[in-house]
Write an enzyme that holds these catalytic residues in place. Structure first.
Site, mmCIF file in Angstrom:
data_model
loop_
_atom_site.group_PDB
_atom_site.id
_atom_site.type_symbol
_atom_site.label_atom_id
_atom_site.label_comp_id
_atom_site.label_asym_id
_atom_site.label_seq_id
_atom_site.Cartn_x
_atom_site.Cartn_y
_atom_site.Cartn_z
ATOM 1 C CB THR A 59 69.400 30.728 38.093
ATOM 2 O OG1 THR A 59 69.774 32.071 37.751
ATOM 3 C CG2 THR A 59 70.417 29.774 37.490
ATOM 4 C CB SER A 61 65.709 22.807 34.890
ATOM 5 O OG SER A 61 65.344 22.310 36.172
ATOM 6 C CB THR A 62 61.743 25.068 37.793
ATOM 7 O OG1 THR A 62 62.033 23.717 38.175
ATOM 8 C CG2 THR A 62 60.252 25.304 37.931
ATOM 9 C CG ASP A 116 64.889 31.150 41.215
ATOM 10 O OD1 ASP A 116 64.957 30.267 40.341
ATOM 11 O OD2 ASP A 116 65.902 31.645 41.764
ATOM 12 C CG ASP A 119 68.047 23.081 44.757
ATOM 13 O OD1 ASP A 119 67.954 22.632 43.608
ATOM 14 O OD2 ASP A 119 68.780 24.041 45.061
ATOM 15 C CE LYS A 129 66.205 30.420 45.022
ATOM 16 N NZ LYS A 129 66.202 29.661 43.734
ATOM 17 N N GLY A 132 72.784 24.908 41.958
ATOM 18 C CA GLY A 132 73.431 25.242 40.694
ATOM 19 C C GLY A 132 74.502 26.298 40.830
ATOM 20 C CD GLU A 138 69.277 31.144 42.636
ATOM 21 O OE1 GLU A 138 68.952 30.517 41.619
ATOM 22 O OE2 GLU A 138 69.562 30.590 43.722
ATOM 23 C CE LYS A 156 63.024 19.780 42.456
ATOM 24 N NZ LYS A 156 64.348 19.123 42.309
#
Length: 275
Positions: A59, A61-62, A116, A119, A129, A132, A138, A156
């Site tokens: 999940t 944007s990447t 995945d 962050d 992670k 979001g 996850e 990151k």
């Protein structure tokens, strides 16, 4: 902890005959945009997917770039017999839109490969992670076996977890203020530490705020550290998880097997878990 210089290896050639995506276009200053870096890392990770695999679909944007690439390959007939287990409702909708077959976790029979974003990534490949809000699903899916490949741009990479923003903790709504207080006690006396319940703009549009609610109907406590988390991460993890009311936290310790890092010059490097 050491630097990231020594573990970086040149990315090996793709193991299959799948066509590689085009190189990332450089900006006027010779560097690549962050969004393009995400795309490069995601596409490199998708090259590891083989026919017949069951995938953990991440999940964010990447990870969204990986979903798009998987959909392209499936529609072109260049990848077959692949199914995914989504880590959020948003990912489930995205996967359906691009044509990725899906399975519930209980029917998957194991995950071969999860892809995945993250962050934060520390030198031991521990992760933060879930900023979001999808950390529980996850962790359930990406920790259920097989390889876990993390895709990031080099911004990151951090010397220790908690350096760049919130470390999330998912908590049940009942007694959430009480649970917040217990989380704070874990770091009692630590200079620069703070914690709060995550809120979002209210849907009524009147400038009010309401609790952020996860896909599981829970709330998120955000922990902030002035200079990152120092100390034994496993011990800190255990202390948080022993709090009644805490469901899970966003430190993914020892879970990543590889990290694909897109660098500012458009090249890709791999970090591998130490054996």
């Amino acid at each position: 902890m050491g630097s990231f210089a020594s573990p970086l290896d040149a990315a090996p050639a793709p193991p299959t005959a799948k066509p590689s995506p085009p190189p990332a276009p450089a900006a006027a200053n010779g560097l690549v945009t962050q969004e393009e870096l995400k795309r490069v890392a995601a596409h490199r990770a998708v090259e590891m997917v083989e026919p017949g695999m069951t995938l953990g679909l991440g999940t964010g944007s990447t990870a969204a770039h990986a979903l798009d690439r998987l959909g392209d390959l499936l529609r072109a007939g260049e990848l077959a017999a692949v199914a995914g287990v989504p880590t959020s409702l948003k990912t489930e909708a995205h996967a359906a839109r691009v044509g990725i077959p899906m399975l519930p976790l209980g029917e998957a029979g194991g995950i071969d490969l999860s892809i995945d974003g993250a962050d934060e990534v520390d030198p031991e490949l521990n992760l933060v992670k879930g900023r979001g809000g999808s950390l529980l699903r996850e962790k359930m899916i990406e920790g259920s076996g097989g390889r876990f490949v993390v895709i990031v741009d080099e911004s990151k990479l951090v010397p220790r977890l908690g350096c760049t923003g919130a470390v999330p903790v998912e908590v049940v709504p009942f007694g959430c203020d009480h649970t917040l207080g217990l989380v704070r006690k874990v770091f009692d006396g630590l200079p620069g530490f703070s914690a709060r319940l995550r809120t979002v703009a209210s849907k009524d549009g009147e400038g009010k705020e309401e609790m952020f609610v996860t896909d599981n109907g829970n709330y998120i406590v955000e922990m902030f550290f002035e200079d990152g988390i120092r100390g034994d991460l496993n011990e800190i993890s255990d202390r948080l998880l022993r709090i009644t009311g805490v469901v899970e936290h966003g430190m993914f310790l020892g879970m990543a097997t590889s990290v694909v890092v897109a660098k500012k010059d458009g090249t890709v490097a791999l970090l591998h878990k130490k054996k």
